[in-house]
Design a protein around this motif. Structure first.
Motif, short mmCIF file in Angstrom:
data_model
loop_
_atom_site.label_atom_id
_atom_site.label_comp_id
_atom_site.label_asym_id
_atom_site.label_seq_id
_atom_site.Cartn_x
_atom_site.Cartn_y
_atom_site.Cartn_z
N VAL A 8 0.85 -1.18 0.00
CA VAL A 8 0.00 0.00 0.00
C VAL A 8 0.89 1.24 0.00
O VAL A 8 1.82 1.34 0.80
CB VAL A 8 -0.93 0.03 1.24
N GLU A 9 0.61 2.16 -0.92
CA GLU A 9 1.36 3.41 -0.99
C GLU A 9 0.62 4.50 -0.23
O GLU A 9 -0.60 4.52 -0.18
CB GLU A 9 1.52 3.84 -2.45
N ASN A 10 1.38 5.44 0.33
CA ASN A 10 0.84 6.58 1.07
C ASN A 10 0.04 6.16 2.29
O ASN A 10 -0.92 6.82 2.66
CB ASN A 10 -0.03 7.47 0.16
N ALA A 11 0.45 5.05 2.91
CA ALA A 11 -0.24 4.57 4.10
C ALA A 11 0.65 4.76 5.32
O ALA A 11 1.87 4.86 5.22
CB ALA A 11 -0.59 3.10 3.95
N ASP A 12 0.01 4.82 6.48
CA ASP A 12 0.71 4.82 7.75
C ASP A 12 0.96 3.35 8.12
O ASP A 12 0.01 2.65 8.47
CB ASP A 12 -0.15 5.51 8.81
N PRO A 13 2.21 2.88 8.02
CA PRO A 13 2.46 1.44 8.22
C PRO A 13 1.92 0.92 9.55
O PRO A 13 1.42 -0.20 9.62
CB PRO A 13 3.99 1.32 8.16
N ALA A 14 2.02 1.73 10.59
CA ALA A 14 1.58 1.27 11.91
C ALA A 14 0.08 0.96 11.93
O ALA A 14 -0.39 0.19 12.77
CB ALA A 14 1.91 2.31 12.97
N SER A 15 -0.66 1.56 11.00
CA SER A 15 -2.11 1.38 10.98
C SER A 15 -2.53 0.18 10.14
O SER A 15 -3.70 -0.20 10.14
CB SER A 15 -2.79 2.62 10.41
N CYS A 16 -1.60 -0.41 9.41
CA CYS A 16 -1.96 -1.47 8.46
C CYS A 16 -2.14 -2.82 9.16
O CYS A 16 -1.40 -3.16 10.08
CB CYS A 16 -0.89 -1.61 7.38
N SER A 17 -3.12 -3.56 8.68
CA SER A 17 -3.33 -4.91 9.18
C SER A 17 -3.83 -5.80 8.06
O SER A 17 -4.52 -5.35 7.15
CB SER A 17 -4.33 -4.92 10.34
N VAL A 18 -3.42 -7.06 8.12
CA VAL A 18 -3.95 -8.09 7.24
C VAL A 18 -4.56 -9.14 8.16
O VAL A 18 -3.88 -9.68 9.03
CB VAL A 18 -2.85 -8.71 6.36
N ASP A 73 -5.53 -15.77 10.89
CA ASP A 73 -4.24 -15.10 10.66
C ASP A 73 -4.36 -13.61 10.95
O ASP A 73 -5.39 -12.99 10.70
CB ASP A 73 -3.80 -15.27 9.20
N LEU A 74 -3.27 -13.02 11.46
CA LEU A 74 -3.23 -11.58 11.68
C LEU A 74 -1.79 -11.10 11.55
O LEU A 74 -0.87 -11.70 12.11
CB LEU A 74 -3.76 -11.24 13.08
N CYS A 75 -1.61 -10.03 10.78
CA CYS A 75 -0.30 -9.38 10.67
C CYS A 75 -0.55 -7.89 10.72
O CYS A 75 -1.41 -7.37 10.00
CB CYS A 75 0.39 -9.77 9.36
N THR A 76 0.18 -7.18 11.57
CA THR A 76 -0.04 -5.74 11.71
C THR A 76 1.28 -4.99 11.60
O THR A 76 2.36 -5.55 11.80
CB THR A 76 -0.69 -5.40 13.07
N GLY A 77 1.17 -3.70 11.27
CA GLY A 77 2.33 -2.81 11.32
C GLY A 77 3.18 -2.76 10.08
O GLY A 77 4.26 -2.19 10.10
N LEU A 78 2.71 -3.36 8.97
CA LEU A 78 3.49 -3.34 7.73
C LEU A 78 2.63 -2.87 6.57
O LEU A 78 1.56 -3.41 6.34
CB LEU A 78 4.02 -4.75 7.42
N ALA A 79 3.12 -1.86 5.83
CA ALA A 79 2.39 -1.37 4.65
C ALA A 79 2.63 -2.28 3.46
O ALA A 79 1.91 -2.22 2.47
CB ALA A 79 2.81 0.05 4.32
N SER A 80 3.66 -3.13 3.54
CA SER A 80 3.89 -4.11 2.48
C SER A 80 4.57 -5.32 3.10
O SER A 80 5.24 -5.21 4.12
CB SER A 80 4.76 -3.53 1.36
N GLY A 81 4.36 -6.46 2.48
CA GLY A 81 4.99 -7.67 3.00
C GLY A 81 4.46 -8.90 2.32
O GLY A 81 3.54 -8.85 1.50
N THR A 82 5.06 -10.03 2.67
CA THR A 82 4.63 -11.34 2.19
C THR A 82 4.71 -12.29 3.37
O THR A 82 5.71 -12.33 4.08
CB THR A 82 5.53 -11.85 1.05
N ARG A 83 3.65 -13.02 3.58
CA ARG A 83 3.59 -13.97 4.68
C ARG A 83 2.97 -15.28 4.19
O ARG A 83 2.14 -15.28 3.30
CB ARG A 83 2.73 -13.43 5.83
#
Length: 109
Positions: free
Chosen positions: A43-53, A59-69
């Motif tokens: 995600v571009e122009n996002a606050d990484p701390a606010s991001c969650s998948v 499953d839960l992953c938080t704090g990353l604007a981009s990643g692979t899990r």
């Protein structure tokens, strides 16, 4: 178009500026029961701390604007939801999702 505020004309933001954009994918999109997938997001122009998948499989992953899990085991149709807040107060939120399905199994009767 142009907007006006306090007797001043406001130029609309150019594309990619002041907007939040991104996506989420899962590979593969079809698995056998108990299988796992690679979930990727960016995600571009996002606050990484606010991001969650969040996956409906727990499953839960938080704090990353981009990643692979790698997901946890998937035993039924599973939806992965991506949510981020914008990095700027003028930018709202971004939400996207991807669905992973289970390969149908057939049993002779």
């Amino acid at each position: 178009g142009y907007g006006c505020s306090v007797n001043a004309c406001l130029v609309p933001p150019s594309p990619g500026e002041g907007s939040i954009d991104g996506g989420i994918t899962a590979t593969p999109r079809l698995v056998r029961p108990g299988g796992t997938v690679q979930v990727s997001w960016d995600v571009e122009n996002a606050d990484p701390a606010s991001c969650s998948v969040t996956g409906s499989n727990g499953d839960l992953c938080t704090g990353l604007a981009s990643g692979t899990r790698t997901s946890g085991p998937i035993n039924e149709q599973t939806t992965f939801l991506l949510h981020c807040n914008g990095a700027d107060v003028d930018i709202l939120t971004y939400d996207a999702q991807v669905v992973v399905n289970i390969v149908p199994t057939y049993k002779e009767i």
